[in-house]
Design a protein around this motif. Sequence first.
Motif, PDB file in Angstrom:
ATOM      1  N   ILE A  24       1.137  -0.935   0.056  1.00 10.31           N
ATOM      2  CA  ILE A  24      -0.219  -0.336  -0.423  1.00 10.31           C
ATOM      3  C   ILE A  24       0.876   1.338  -0.137  1.00 10.31           C
ATOM      4  O   ILE A  24       2.467   1.209   0.819  1.00 10.31           O
ATOM      5  N   VAL A  25       0.784   2.488  -0.248  1.00 10.49           N
ATOM      6  CA  VAL A  25       1.165   2.923  -0.788  1.00 10.49           C
ATOM      7  C   VAL A  25      -0.099   4.601  -0.281  1.00 10.49           C
ATOM      8  O   VAL A  25      -0.458   4.334  -0.190  1.00 10.49           O
ATOM      9  N   ALA A  26       1.087   4.900   0.752  1.00 10.55           N
ATOM     10  CA  ALA A  26      -0.216   5.713   1.713  1.00 10.55           C
ATOM     11  C   ALA A  26       0.384   6.839   1.614  1.00 10.55           C
ATOM     12  O   ALA A  26       1.222   7.723   1.377  1.00 10.55           O
ATOM     13  N   LYS A  27      -0.114   8.456   0.817  1.00  9.48           N
ATOM     14  CA  LYS A  27       0.502   9.842   0.609  1.00  9.48           C
ATOM     15  C   LYS A  27      -0.784  10.659   1.862  1.00  9.48           C
ATOM     16  O   LYS A  27      -1.664   9.975   1.639  1.00  9.48           O
ATOM     17  N   PHE A  28       0.105  11.508   2.705  1.00  4.91           N
ATOM     18  CA  PHE A  28      -1.129  12.082   4.171  1.00  4.91           C
ATOM     19  C   PHE A  28      -0.780  12.945   3.505  1.00  4.91           C
ATOM     20  O   PHE A  28       0.816  14.076   3.553  1.00  4.91           O
ATOM     21  N   GLY A  29      -1.720  14.225   3.393  1.00  4.53           N
ATOM     22  CA  GLY A  29      -1.533  15.877   2.977  1.00  4.53           C
ATOM     23  C   GLY A  29      -1.037  16.294   4.091  1.00  4.53           C
ATOM     24  O   GLY A  29      -0.932  16.168   4.829  1.00  4.53           O
ATOM     25  N   GLY A  30      -1.147  17.345   3.926  1.00 11.21           N
ATOM     26  CA  GLY A  30      -0.390  19.066   4.794  1.00 11.21           C
ATOM     27  C   GLY A  30      -0.957  19.058   5.831  1.00 11.21           C
ATOM     28  O   GLY A  30       0.064  18.963   6.612  1.00 11.21           O
ATOM     29  N   SER A  31      -2.674  18.476   6.240  1.00 18.47           N
ATOM     30  CA  SER A  31      -3.692  18.844   7.195  1.00 18.47           C
ATOM     31  C   SER A  31      -2.690  18.101   8.003  1.00 18.47           C
ATOM     32  O   SER A  31      -2.844  18.009   9.457  1.00 18.47           O
ATOM     33  N   TYR A  65      -3.679   2.533  -3.153  1.00 17.74           N
ATOM     34  CA  TYR A  65      -3.035   4.187  -2.994  1.00 17.74           C
ATOM     35  C   TYR A  65      -4.012   4.637  -2.519  1.00 17.74           C
ATOM     36  O   TYR A  65      -4.903   4.932  -2.469  1.00 17.74           O
ATOM     37  N   GLU A  66      -3.477   4.340  -0.705  1.00 20.30           N
ATOM     38  CA  GLU A  66      -4.302   4.918   0.605  1.00 20.30           C
ATOM     39  C   GLU A  66      -4.011   7.050  -0.181  1.00 20.30           C
ATOM     40  O   GLU A  66      -2.887   7.504   0.103  1.00 20.30           O
ATOM     41  N   ASN A  67      -4.786   7.441  -0.364  1.00 20.81           N
ATOM     42  CA  ASN A  67      -5.055   9.329  -0.238  1.00 20.81           C
ATOM     43  C   ASN A  67      -5.411   9.463   1.591  1.00 20.81           C
ATOM     44  O   ASN A  67      -6.759   9.812   1.239  1.00 20.81           O
ATOM     45  N   TRP A  68      -4.508  10.107   2.463  1.00 20.52           N
ATOM     46  CA  TRP A  68      -4.885  10.686   3.596  1.00 20.52           C
ATOM     47  C   TRP A  68      -5.186  12.343   3.936  1.00 20.52           C
ATOM     48  O   TRP A  68      -3.921  12.625   3.435  1.00 20.52           O
ATOM     49  N   THR A  69      -6.582  12.647   4.399  1.00 20.78           N
ATOM     50  CA  THR A  69      -6.537  13.973   4.522  1.00 20.78           C
ATOM     51  C   THR A  69      -7.023  14.141   5.208  1.00 20.78           C
ATOM     52  O   THR A  69      -7.692  13.731   6.002  1.00 20.78           O
ATOM     53  N   ASP A  70      -8.303  15.334   5.945  1.00 17.30           N
ATOM     54  CA  ASP A  70      -8.804  16.189   7.058  1.00 17.30           C
ATOM     55  C   ASP A  70     -10.339  15.714   6.706  1.00 17.30           C
ATOM     56  O   ASP A  70     -10.963  16.296   7.728  1.00 17.30           O
ATOM     57  N   VAL A  71     -10.767  15.062   5.347  1.00 24.62           N
ATOM     58  CA  VAL A  71     -12.365  14.711   5.519  1.00 24.62           C
ATOM     59  C   VAL A  71     -12.412  13.205   4.713  1.00 24.62           C
ATOM     60  O   VAL A  71     -11.720  12.482   4.636  1.00 24.62           O
ATOM     61  N   LYS A  80      -8.987   9.176   2.920  1.00 28.83           N
ATOM     62  CA  LYS A  80      -9.198   9.187   3.874  1.00 28.83           C
ATOM     63  C   LYS A  80      -9.321   9.458   5.075  1.00 28.83           C
ATOM     64  O   LYS A  80      -8.262  10.730   4.674  1.00 28.83           O
ATOM     65  N   ASN A  81     -10.047   9.279   6.142  1.00 23.97           N
ATOM     66  CA  ASN A  81      -9.398  11.058   6.953  1.00 23.97           C
ATOM     67  C   ASN A  81      -8.880  10.892   8.409  1.00 23.97           C
ATOM     68  O   ASN A  81      -9.111  10.028   8.922  1.00 23.97           O
ATOM     69  N   PRO A 122      -9.723   7.635  11.344  1.00 20.81           N
ATOM     70  CA  PRO A 122      -8.524   7.028  10.619  1.00 20.81           C
ATOM     71  C   PRO A 122     -10.090   5.308  10.111  1.00 20.81           C
ATOM     72  O   PRO A 122      -9.938   4.863   9.804  1.00 20.81           O
ATOM     73  N   GLU A 123     -11.115   4.728  11.011  1.00 24.12           N
ATOM     74  CA  GLU A 123     -11.849   4.087  11.148  1.00 24.12           C
ATOM     75  C   GLU A 123     -12.627   4.045   9.945  1.00 24.12           C
ATOM     76  O   GLU A 123     -14.161   3.524   9.474  1.00 24.12           O
ATOM     77  N   HIS A 124     -13.516   5.296   9.246  1.00 26.51           N
ATOM     78  CA  HIS A 124     -14.354   5.444   8.299  1.00 26.51           C
ATOM     79  C   HIS A 124     -13.648   5.537   6.776  1.00 26.51           C
ATOM     80  O   HIS A 124     -12.199   5.476   6.348  1.00 26.51           O
ATOM     81  N   PRO A 125     -14.760   4.832   6.569  1.00 33.67           N
ATOM     82  CA  PRO A 125     -13.893   3.748   5.055  1.00 33.67           C
ATOM     83  C   PRO A 125     -13.573   4.579   4.200  1.00 33.67           C
ATOM     84  O   PRO A 125     -13.338   4.702   3.082  1.00 33.67           O
TER      85      PRO A 125
END
Length: 439
Positions: free
Chosen positions: A5-12, A204-210, A264-265, A269-272
Motif C-alpha cells: 500500500i502506498v499512503a500519501k498524507f496531506g498537509g493538514s 493507493y491511500e490518500n489521507w486527508t482531513d475529510v 481516508k481521514n 481512520p476507522e471511516h471507510p
Amino acid sequence: MTNTIVAKFGGSSLASSEQFRKVKEIVDAKPERRYIVPSAPGKRNGKDFKITDLLYLCHAHVESGIAFDDVFKLIADRYISITQELDIDLDIQVHLEKVKSDLMDGASKDYAASRGEYLNGIVLAKFLGYEFVDAADLIIFGENGCYDPLKTQSNIQEKLKNIPNAVIPGFYGATEEGEILTFTRSGSDVTGSIIAAGVKAKLYENWTDVSGFLMADPRIVENVQTIEKITYKELRELSYMGASVLHEEAIFPVRDLGIPINIKNTNCPEHPGTLIVDDSYENTSHGKITGIAGRKDFSVISIEKALMNLELGFCRKILSILEMYGVSFESMPSGIDSMCFVIADSQLKNKKEKIVEEIKRQCNPDSIEVYPNMAVIATVGKGMAQSPGIASTIFRALAEAHINIRMINQGSSEMNILTGVETDDFEKAVNAIYRAFNE
Ligand code: ADP
Ligand code: ASP
Ligand code: MG
C-alpha cells in the motif's frame, strides 16, 4: 500486483506533532503501508500558514532583495517544534540552515517550494523508522519540464526494489541534470499515484482531513454525504471542476494499472472513506447523481451571425484564434446562428480584447459580446445516463431558489450536466442542487 500500500498524507495530516502521531499509528497498523508520501506541513487552524506558501514568500523576498529572516523563522519554528515535541533524534537545524543558505544564494522558485516536502520527509522518515528516499532521485522531468513517466517508472522499480519501507517526499522531482521541478499545487497527490504505479501497489491511500470524497464541497454545503465508490472518470470530472480534495491529474498513473485510490481521514481512520475504482464499475444507484462541484470566474464569449450554420469553417477559424492566443475553453454551447465559448478568466487574462478583435476581423460576426462573472457547476454521475428527469430536477431546484441559469451543457456521455449561473448565486445554486437530490 504486490501486497503493497502506498499512503500519501496531506498537509493538514502532518501540520503538527499531534498529527504526526496519528500518522504513525495509521502506518504502524498495517505493515503493507510500505511507501509513505508526505506533503509539507499545512494549516493547524484557520489563521495558520501553509509551509509551502511561506517558502514561495521567502523566494519572492529574495527576488525583490528584501530580507526574509522573519518568514523563514516561521518555517524553521514549525519543523523544530515537531521534532522536539516528538523527541526525534535528528539535527533538523543543519537541514534548515542548508535550505536557508540555498535560498539566499538565489535557488529557483520550484526548489524553494519543494523544500517543505523535503524537510517533512526527513522528519517523518526518522519518526517512522523508514528510509528517506529523495523524490529527486526517483521522479524524472524531461527537458521540456514535463514529467517523464517511462523513465520514472523504471527508476522507481529499480531504486525501491531493495528498500522495504521508505518515505518519499511529494510534490517534486528533478531533471536528469538534477534541477528540482515541482508539479502544480497539491502535487503530492500526483507523487503518491506515481509511486503506487511504480511499485505496482494493490492500493493507493490518500489521507486527508475529510472522511472521503464528499458529494459536494463541505465548505459550501453542510452535512454532506460521503461518496462510497466513484469511478476514475467521475472523479476526474469533479476534481477538474473544483473538488479540490484530489489533484485532477492524480488518477492517471494508477488508472491504467487498475490500482484503486482510497481517500481516508487521518482524524477518523476507522471511516471507510471513498474508494475510487475502475470505470467499468456499474453504479447501482440508477437515476442518482454522484457529486457536485463548481468553479467561479468564467467569462462567456458569445458570437452571433445569421446563417452561421451554412458558413463552412466558421467554428474552425474561432478555434484557431483561441489556439493562437494559447487559450483553452471549458465548454462550447452552440445554436443555429450562435456560438458561445465558456473560458476561465485565468485563461483570458489580458488577451480578451485582442481575441475579440481578431474574431471580428476574421469572422465578421453580427455581434460578439463578452459576459463576465459566471460560475460553472458540474452535476456528475454515471447513474445519470439514460435516466430521465435528472436535468429537470436540477433546473427545478434552481428555479425554486430563484437562480437564473445562464448556460446549460450536457456531455455526450450523459455523465455530466454543466450549468452556468451568476458568480453571486454559486453557493446558493450548489446547495439547491444538492438538496434536490438528497431530500
Ligand atoms: P490535503 O492537505 O490533505 O491534501 P486538501 O486541502 O488538498 O487536503 O483537500 C481536502 C479539502 O478539500 C477538504 O478539507 C475540503 O475542504 C476540500 N473539498 C472540496 N471539495 C470537496 C469534496 N467534494 N469532498 C471532500 N473535500 C472537498
Ligand atoms: N505542499 C504543496 C502545496 O501546498 C503540495 C501538496 O500539498 O500536495 O501545494
Ligand atoms: Mg491536497
